[in-house]
Design a protein around this motif. Structure first.
Motif, PDB file in Angstrom:
ATOM      1  N   LEU A 181     -37.528  55.742   6.995  1.00  0.00           N
ATOM      2  CA  LEU A 181     -36.927  54.532   6.442  1.00  0.00           C
ATOM      3  C   LEU A 181     -36.065  54.863   5.296  1.00  0.00           C
ATOM      4  O   LEU A 181     -35.088  54.139   4.948  1.00  0.00           O
ATOM      5  CB  LEU A 181     -38.018  53.719   6.370  1.00  0.00           C
ATOM      6  CG  LEU A 181     -37.716  52.243   5.682  1.00  0.00           C
ATOM      7  CD1 LEU A 181     -36.846  51.717   6.562  1.00  0.00           C
ATOM      8  CD2 LEU A 181     -39.292  51.593   5.449  1.00  0.00           C
ATOM      9  N   SER A 182     -36.664  55.750   4.286  1.00  0.00           N
ATOM     10  CA  SER A 182     -35.799  55.945   3.418  1.00  0.00           C
ATOM     11  C   SER A 182     -34.418  56.580   3.544  1.00  0.00           C
ATOM     12  O   SER A 182     -33.505  56.274   2.733  1.00  0.00           O
ATOM     13  CB  SER A 182     -36.817  57.039   2.404  1.00  0.00           C
ATOM     14  OG  SER A 182     -36.011  57.433   1.282  1.00  0.00           O
ATOM     15  N   SER A 183     -34.309  57.405   4.359  1.00  0.00           N
ATOM     16  CA  SER A 183     -32.944  57.777   4.863  1.00  0.00           C
ATOM     17  C   SER A 183     -31.998  56.488   5.146  1.00  0.00           C
ATOM     18  O   SER A 183     -30.864  56.624   4.932  1.00  0.00           O
ATOM     19  CB  SER A 183     -32.969  58.861   5.853  1.00  0.00           C
ATOM     20  OG  SER A 183     -33.856  59.979   5.644  1.00  0.00           O
ATOM     21  N   THR A 184     -32.651  55.793   6.162  1.00  0.00           N
ATOM     22  CA  THR A 184     -31.961  54.776   6.578  1.00  0.00           C
ATOM     23  C   THR A 184     -31.408  53.700   5.592  1.00  0.00           C
ATOM     24  O   THR A 184     -30.360  53.303   5.491  1.00  0.00           O
ATOM     25  CB  THR A 184     -32.690  53.857   7.800  1.00  0.00           C
ATOM     26  OG1 THR A 184     -33.212  54.993   8.907  1.00  0.00           O
ATOM     27  CG2 THR A 184     -31.965  52.843   8.332  1.00  0.00           C
ATOM     28  N   LEU A 185     -32.474  53.193   4.394  1.00  0.00           N
ATOM     29  CA  LEU A 185     -32.012  52.703   3.406  1.00  0.00           C
ATOM     30  C   LEU A 185     -30.987  53.107   2.757  1.00  0.00           C
ATOM     31  O   LEU A 185     -30.184  52.389   2.413  1.00  0.00           O
ATOM     32  CB  LEU A 185     -33.353  52.154   2.774  1.00  0.00           C
ATOM     33  CG  LEU A 185     -34.475  51.406   3.444  1.00  0.00           C
ATOM     34  CD1 LEU A 185     -35.571  51.251   2.454  1.00  0.00           C
ATOM     35  CD2 LEU A 185     -33.803  49.927   3.728  1.00  0.00           C
ATOM     36  N   ALA A 186     -31.087  54.530   2.620  1.00  0.00           N
ATOM     37  CA  ALA A 186     -30.088  54.961   1.488  1.00  0.00           C
ATOM     38  C   ALA A 186     -28.779  55.285   2.306  1.00  0.00           C
ATOM     39  O   ALA A 186     -27.485  54.796   1.566  1.00  0.00           O
ATOM     40  CB  ALA A 186     -30.751  56.524   1.361  1.00  0.00           C
TER      41      ALA A 186
END
Length: 331
Positions: A251-256
């Motif tokens: 999720l962190s990678s997607t949000l970034a």
């Protein structure tokens, strides 16, 4: 040698407090009791001295000197060697500290070698001394009590990790730039915690299922069953933590990526606006520049309406360009 405690127990009660290992060995043999020696970070020479005094199997000693091992249970003749990986959660640093604990269990002795601040073996000794019937079951009772204490001390660690995971979930949607690094660090701690706990399922299972082989009294079977329940619950919790952190990292990678895309789109919009105004200003600037060259033979230069027409042409081109860019949503 950092000798934490040294005592000889007879029928589950503390009878002697020897001043030396030689005296411990003699009192254990003469009284028919059990010796329990607690050591803290002994060096190789000191550990070999204890091994010689109590006749520890050299293969066990080699394993203990190697250090940095996973939790395991091994049997050499009538002696058991148990390696445990205790852990404690440091609130100030918000991290997990792992240690190593070795237990040498013989027919009439237990030697505990602690290489970290945890577990609290003084608490284990005090508990057993208050339960002489349990301690009277022999060295395996000490093995069970130490194992139980290590597993009990895992609970605050699991709680601390769970609190850290909750904080990460808040940081994910708060746009914290360091959240990915924190997720990675926390994932590494959870993996280490899993490595410390997961072998205990096999260790405790072996002690219960092969009780005769390991000399486990029938009175300890239910106690070991309770330890097994705690171990299985901890393993389930840690597996859940790993799944949550894997999802959090994704999720962190997607949000970034989304934030980067949004930034890129915003930059493109700004470039469009700047380019549009530059184009609008360029048209009148071009006309004004040409007419400012002061040539004698220029179109409509001597005409009465030449100047107003030039101004009107500059304004007209600007308006046309503005409407064109507006229709295309550049402005």
């Amino acid at each position: 040698m950092t000798l934490i405690d040294n005592a000889v127990y007879v029928d589950g009660k503390r009878r002697h407090d020897p001043d030396s290992m030689d005296e411990t060995f003699e009192l254990t043999r003469s009284s028919g009791g059990m010796a329990w020696i607690g050591l803290y970070r002994p060096d190789e020479v000191e550990l070999l001295a204890v091994a010689e005094e109590f006749g520890l199997n050299l293969l066990i000693v080699e394993d203990a000197l190697a250090g940095h091992q996973r939790s395991k249970l091994e049997q050499y003749g009538d002696q058991l060697f148990l390696v445990l990986r205790p852990a404690r959660y440091l609130d100030d640093a918000e991290r997990v500290e792992f240690g190593e604990l070795h237990l040498f269990v013989g027919p009439n002795f237990v030697v505990t070698v602690r290489h970290a601040e945890s577990p609290d073996l003084a608490r284990v000794r005090k508990r057993l001394e208050q339960e002489p019937d349990l301690l009277a079951l022999g060295p395996q009772a000490v093995l069970y009590a130490v194992l139980d204490q290590v597993v009990d001390e895992y609970a605050p660690v699991a709680a601390g990790l769970e609190n850290d995971i909750d904080e990460i979930e808040d940081q994910l949607f708060g746009g914290d730039a360091e959240v990915s690094r924190r997720i990675y660090e926390l994932s590494r701690e959870v993996i280490q915690f899993h490595r410390a706990i997961s072998p205990l399922e096999t260790v405790v299972g072996a002690l219960r299922q092969q009780a005769d082989q390991y000399g486990i009294p029938a009175g300890l079977h239910d106690n070991l069953g309770d330890v097994m329940d705690h171990v299985l619950r901890l393993i389930d919790r840690v597996n859940a933590y790993r799944a949550i952190l894997d999802n959090a990292l994704t999720l962190s990678s997607t949000l970034a990526s989304n934030r980067l895309a949004e930034t890129s789109i915003e930059q493109n919009e700004q470039v469009k606006r700047i380019s549009s105004w530059a184009a609008i200003l360029f048209a009148p600037t071009l006309v004004g520049t040409i007419y400012g060259m002061n040539f004698e033979n220029m179109p409509e230069l001597g005409w009465e309406f030449g100047y107003p027409l030039a101004i009107l042409a500059m304004l007209g081109m600007g308006v046309i360009l503005y409407l064109t860019f507006k229709r295309n949503k550049w402005l």
